[in-house]
Design an enzyme around this catalytic site. Structure first.
Site, short mmCIF file in Angstrom:
data_model
loop_
_atom_site.label_atom_id
_atom_site.label_comp_id
_atom_site.label_asym_id
_atom_site.label_seq_id
_atom_site.Cartn_x
_atom_site.Cartn_y
_atom_site.Cartn_z
N THR A 99 69.08 55.48 43.26
CA THR A 99 69.92 55.10 42.12
C THR A 99 71.37 55.05 42.57
OG1 THR A 99 70.58 55.70 39.86
CG2 THR A 99 70.09 57.52 41.35
N HIS A 155 61.40 71.45 44.43
CA HIS A 155 61.33 72.60 45.33
C HIS A 155 59.92 73.20 45.39
CE1 HIS A 155 62.89 75.45 47.99
NE2 HIS A 155 63.76 76.10 47.23
#
Length: 433
Positions: free
Chosen positions: A351, A404
Site C-alpha cells: 500500500t 506475530h
C-alpha cells in the site's frame, strides 16, 4: 413471463443491495438491457434482462438487501397496461406484491452449509403460490439466517411480517429488540439516544455503503484476530530515481507505459518473500499454509473505499508487465468495474500512502495474509554518508506490519532490511525479484 433474479456472484457472496433500478413498471426492455445495479461487499454488478418484454412489477426497492437467487421483479410479454408500481423500502409490506420463489435455487450450496430453514407457518394463506420445497428454502433469507446465528435466535420464534411468511433481517432485529426490552428498560434513562449535533449547528447523517461497512468490519477483525506488530526502516531512493531518469523515455516508448515505483517495490517484495517465506503464508486452524506463488495485492483508493486488486504470479512478470497490470487494475477500481476474480486471493499486499503525502503510517493486515508493506512520501533529508560527509538524499520510510503469531520479530526486521537493500541496488532486482 420471465423472473428477474439476483445472479450468483461467487461462493463468498450470498446477498447484495439494490443500489439503483434503471427501469420502472411498464417499461419495455430488450435482451441484454441493464435493469438494475447491485452493490455487494466486494464488487458492483449489473443485472441484465434475459428476455425481451415489458416490466410487469418490481418486487424489491432501491436500498433493500436481496439474496442470491431471489426474484426481485418480473418481465411479461404483454403491452404493459396498468402496470404495478415498484415497491420502495418504505412501502407497506402487507400491500406489496409477494415475491415468487424460483424453481431452482442457485443459493442452495450456501443454504446447505447452514441450519435447515424453518418452513412457513401452515396458517399463512399465501403459501400455495410456491411449492413446499421452495417455501422451506426461502422461509428465511441468508442474511436473516446469518443474523439469527450471530445473535443466538431461534428462527421458529421469530414473527415474519412478510405475507409469504418469509423471515427477513428486520424481523430478526425486531425480535431481538423485543427480547431485550425488559432488561433494557431500567437503564433507558441512563442511555439517551445519540444526538446528531448540537442544536443550531449544521450536520449531515450519511448511510454507510455496503462496501464501507465490509471494509470497517474486516479491518476490525484483522486487529482483533491477529497479533499485529509493525517494524520500520528507511530507503535511500537515489539509485531508483537515477534509473528512472535514464530509462523512463526509452521505457515509455518501448512499452507504452510509464516506469513507476510500484514495479521496483513489487520485485523487491518478491525477492524478500523468497528469502523469508513465512511472510507469504497464512494460518489455517493449527496449520501454516506457506504459498509458493506470489500474487501481490496492490491497494488502490476508489470512490467507495480502499480495494486491493491482485497482480497474479508477479514473480514471472517483467517491470513493464507489472506496471501495465497495476495501471489496468487501478483504472478498473476507479471506474467501479473490477471483477470478483480481480480481488480474490493475494499472498502479500503493498500500500502506498505516499501518493497522498503520508510521511509515516502503520498499515493494517489484509487478512488472511500475514504481511503488508507500507510505502510513504519521498522526502529530501540530510543523510550521513560517512564519518565526515553529509548529503541531502531522497529518503522514504517503509513499514512492515506482520502477524506475530507465525512471524518472529527478527524475521520481520530482516525481511524489511532485504527490501531496503534490493531497492537501494536496483540491479539486484533482476536476480532476486
Amino acid at each position: 413471463m420471465s423472473e428477474i433474479k439476483v445472479p450468483e456472484m461467487g461462493e463468498s457472496i450470498v446477498e447484495g443491495t439494490i443500489s439503483k433500478w434503471h427501469v420502472k413498471a411498464g417499461d419495455s426492455v430488450n435482451v441484454g438491457d441493464v435493469l438494475a445495479e447491485l452493490e455487494t461487499d466486494k464488487v458492483n454488478i449489473e443485472i441484465s434482462a434475459e428476455q425481451a418484454g415489458v416490466i410487469e412489477q418490481l418486487l424489491r426497492g432501491e436500498g433493500e438487501t436481496v439474496a442470491v437467487g431471489e426474484t426481485i421483479g418480473q418481465i411479461g410479454s404483454g403491452s404493459g397496461a396498468a402496470p404495478s408500481q415498484p415497491m420502495s423500502p418504505s412501502s407497506d409490506p402487507a400491500a406489496a406484491p409477494a415475491p415468487v420463489a424460483p424453481a431452482s435455487t442457485p443459493a442452495a450450496p450456501v443454504a446447505a452449509a447452514e441450519p435447515a430453514p424453518v418452513a412457513a407457518p401452515a396458517a399463512t394463506p399465501a403459501a400455495p403460490a410456491a411449492s413446499d420445497a421452495n417455501a422451506a428454502v426461502f422461509s428465511a433469507t441468508p442474511a436473516a439466517r446469518k443474523l439469527a446465528r450471530e445473535r443466538g435466535i431461534d428462527l421458529t420464534q421469530v414473527q415474519a411480517q412478510d405475507p409469504m411468511g418469509r423471515i427477513r433481517q428486520e424481523d430478526i432485529q425486531a425480535h431481538n429488540t423485543a427480547a431485550k426490552a425488559p432488561a433494557a428498560a431500567p437503564t433507558a434513562q441512563a442511555a439517551p439516544a445519540p444526538v446528531a449535533a448540537e442544536p443550531g449547528k449544521p450536520a449531515e447523517r450519511r448511510k454507510m455503503s455496503r462496501r464501507r461497512i465490509t471494509i470497517a468490519k474486516r479491518l476490525v477483525e484483522a486487529q482483533q484476530t491477529a497479533a499485529m506488530l509493525t517494524t520500520f526502516n528507511e530507503v535511500d531512493m537515489t539509485a531508483i530515481l537515477e534509473v528512472r531518469k535514464r530509462r523512463k523515455d526509452a521505457f515509455k516508448e518501448k512499452h507504452d507505459i510509464g516506469l513507476g515505483f510500484m514495479s521496483f517495490f513489487t520485485k523487491a517484495v518478491i525477492g524478500a518473500l523468497k528469502a523469508y517465506p513465512l511472510l507469504n503464508a497464512e494460518i489455517q486452524g493449527d496449520e501454516i499454509l506457506v504459498k509458493q506463488y506470489y500474487d501481490i495485492g496492490i491497494a488502490v483508493s476508489a470512490k467507495e473505499g480502499l480495494v486491493v486488486p491482485v497482480v497474479r504470479e508477479a514473480d514471472r512478470l517483467s517491470f513493464a508487465q507489472i506496471e501495465k497490470q497495476i495501471a489496468d487494475l487501478a483504472g478498473k477500481a476507479r471506474a467501479n468495474t473490477l471483477a470478483l476474480n480481480d480481488l480474490q486471493g493475494g499472498t502479500f499486499t503493498i500500500t502506498n500512502g505516499g501518493v497522498f503525502g503520508s510521511l509515516l503510517s502503520t498499515p493494517i493486515l489484509n487478512a488472511p495474509q500475514v504481511g503488508i508493506l507500507g510505502m510513504h512520501k519521498i522526502q529530501i533529508r540530510p543523510v550521513a554518508i560517512d564519518d565526515v560527509r553529509m548529503e541531502n538524499r531522497p529518503m522514504m520510510y517503509i513499514a512492515l506490519s506482520y502477524d506475530h503469531r507465525i512471524v518472529d520479530g527478527a524475521e520481520a526486521v530482516r525481511f524489511l532490511v532485504t527490501v531496503k537493500q534490493l531497492l537501494e541496488d536496483p540491479e539486484s532486482l533482476l536476480l532476486e525479484g
